[in-house]
Design a protein around this motif. Structure first.
Motif, PDB file in Angstrom:
ATOM      1  N   LYS A 192      49.089  20.224  24.917  1.00 36.16           N
ATOM      2  CA  LYS A 192      48.264  21.150  24.132  1.00 36.16           C
ATOM      3  C   LYS A 192      47.096  20.421  23.486  1.00 36.16           C
ATOM      4  N   PHE A 193      47.358  19.244  22.951  1.00 38.73           N
ATOM      5  CA  PHE A 193      46.303  18.448  22.317  1.00 38.73           C
ATOM      6  C   PHE A 193      45.197  18.142  23.315  1.00 38.73           C
ATOM      7  N   LEU A 194      45.574  17.755  24.532  1.00 38.92           N
ATOM      8  CA  LEU A 194      44.592  17.433  25.562  1.00 38.92           C
ATOM      9  C   LEU A 194      43.836  18.674  26.027  1.00 38.92           C
ATOM     10  N   LEU A 195      44.563  19.766  26.229  1.00 42.02           N
ATOM     11  CA  LEU A 195      43.944  20.988  26.729  1.00 42.02           C
ATOM     12  C   LEU A 195      42.893  21.537  25.773  1.00 42.02           C
ATOM     13  N   LEU A 196      43.128  21.386  24.484  1.00 42.80           N
ATOM     14  CA  LEU A 196      42.166  21.878  23.501  1.00 42.80           C
ATOM     15  C   LEU A 196      40.871  21.074  23.505  1.00 42.80           C
ATOM     16  N   GLN A 197      40.905  19.893  24.113  1.00 39.23           N
ATOM     17  CA  GLN A 197      39.712  19.055  24.191  1.00 39.23           C
ATOM     18  C   GLN A 197      39.037  19.113  25.557  1.00 39.23           C
ATOM     19  N   THR A 211      45.733  32.297  30.690  1.00 34.34           N
ATOM     20  CA  THR A 211      46.037  33.617  31.253  1.00 34.34           C
ATOM     21  C   THR A 211      45.131  33.921  32.431  1.00 34.34           C
ATOM     22  N   SER A 212      43.875  33.492  32.342  1.00 31.94           N
ATOM     23  CA  SER A 212      42.917  33.813  33.402  1.00 31.94           C
ATOM     24  C   SER A 212      43.252  33.141  34.725  1.00 31.94           C
ATOM     25  N   ILE A 213      44.091  32.100  34.710  1.00 33.08           N
ATOM     26  CA  ILE A 213      44.400  31.388  35.958  1.00 33.08           C
ATOM     27  C   ILE A 213      45.871  31.410  36.338  1.00 33.08           C
ATOM     28  N   PRO A 253      37.289  20.852  28.759  1.00 31.17           N
ATOM     29  CA  PRO A 253      36.592  22.084  29.139  1.00 31.17           C
ATOM     30  C   PRO A 253      37.241  22.768  30.334  1.00 31.17           C
ATOM     31  N   ASP A 254      37.990  22.008  31.129  1.00 33.69           N
ATOM     32  CA  ASP A 254      38.616  22.542  32.336  1.00 33.69           C
ATOM     33  C   ASP A 254      40.105  22.223  32.307  1.00 33.69           C
ATOM     34  N   VAL A 255      40.953  23.249  32.227  1.00 34.94           N
ATOM     35  CA  VAL A 255      42.402  23.017  32.147  1.00 34.94           C
ATOM     36  C   VAL A 255      42.940  22.375  33.415  1.00 34.94           C
TER      37      VAL A 255
END
Length: 221
Positions: free
Chosen positions: A28-33, A117-119, A35-37
């Motif tokens: 979660k920490f990484l994903l919030l930083q 959710t979009s992916i 731009p591309d999950v």
């Protein structure tokens, strides 16, 4: 973000849950930083979590499995915030306008939820086991059914089954609207042209309008 001491192999159920929790918190920490999950891979997760790659695979079969688990937690956190929002609203409380507003504002407040959710149908449900997808779908269905009951409590004259149908139809809008309202660099420049203004999407405004249109249609029976 907690950081357990460099890793001896987890033995007890408590130690295993601590490792799993640490991996999810790190993700979660990484994903919030990011731009591309899609950039979150097992190698980077292992490095940031200070674990070996093989150790990460003891808990998650793939990066998609990690993202699915994060998405489940985001759904649960969203529903908790939604319930609080439904209990606010003053004079609008107990109306479909209030439900559309509460749904939209709590959803928009969680950009990671929007992005994942979009992916999830096109990307996250691939490269994972059938068992994991079943677990995810069951969790998604439970959140949907519980949310329908939350809405029914707000407006008892509308059956929970109608609200369940509303959420069912709202999901494709949630999946499709986010990428349309968050175009890539080239597309963003192109639709900034005045002659292409009708192709622009405003995520929060268009989402609330779509939610309200669905609710009004379904509530008429």
């Amino acid at each position: 973000m907690s950081n357990p001491s460099p890793y001896l192999r987890a033995r007890s159920p408590e130690q295993k849950e601590e490792r799993r929790r640490h991996l999810l918190d790190t993700a979660k920490f990484l994903l919030l930083q990011m731009p591309d999950v899609h950039a979150l891979g097992i190698n980077e997760l292992a490095r940031q979590a200070q674990m070996t790659k093989s150790n990460v695979y003891r808990y998650f079969e793939s990066s998609e499995a990690v993202l699915l688990e994060v998405l489940v937690e985001e759904f649960m956190a969203w529903r908790s915030e939604l319930v609080k929002a439904l209990n606010r609203g003053g004079k609008r409380r107990g109306t479909i306008e209030h439900i559309a507003w509460a749904f939209t504002t709590t959803w928009v407040a969680r950009p990671l939820l929007c992005r994942l959710t979009s992916i999830f149908p096109s990307i996250l449900e691939r490269n994972v086991s059938t068992e994991r997808v079943v677990q995810f779908k069951q969790g998604l269905l439970a959140v949907r059914q519980e949310t329908a009951i939350d809405f029914h409590r707000c407006i008892p004259s509308i059956p929970a089954s109608t609200f369940d149908r509303f959420i069912h139809l709202a999901l494709p809008l949630l999946i499709g609207l986010w990428p349309l309202a968050s175009p890539g660099e080239v597309s963003a420049v192109v639709i900034a042209r005045p002659d292409l203004a009708p192709l622009r999407y405003r995520f929060e405004q268009d989402l609330e309008e779509g939610m309200l249109m669905l609710l009004r249609s379904l509530s008429r029976g």
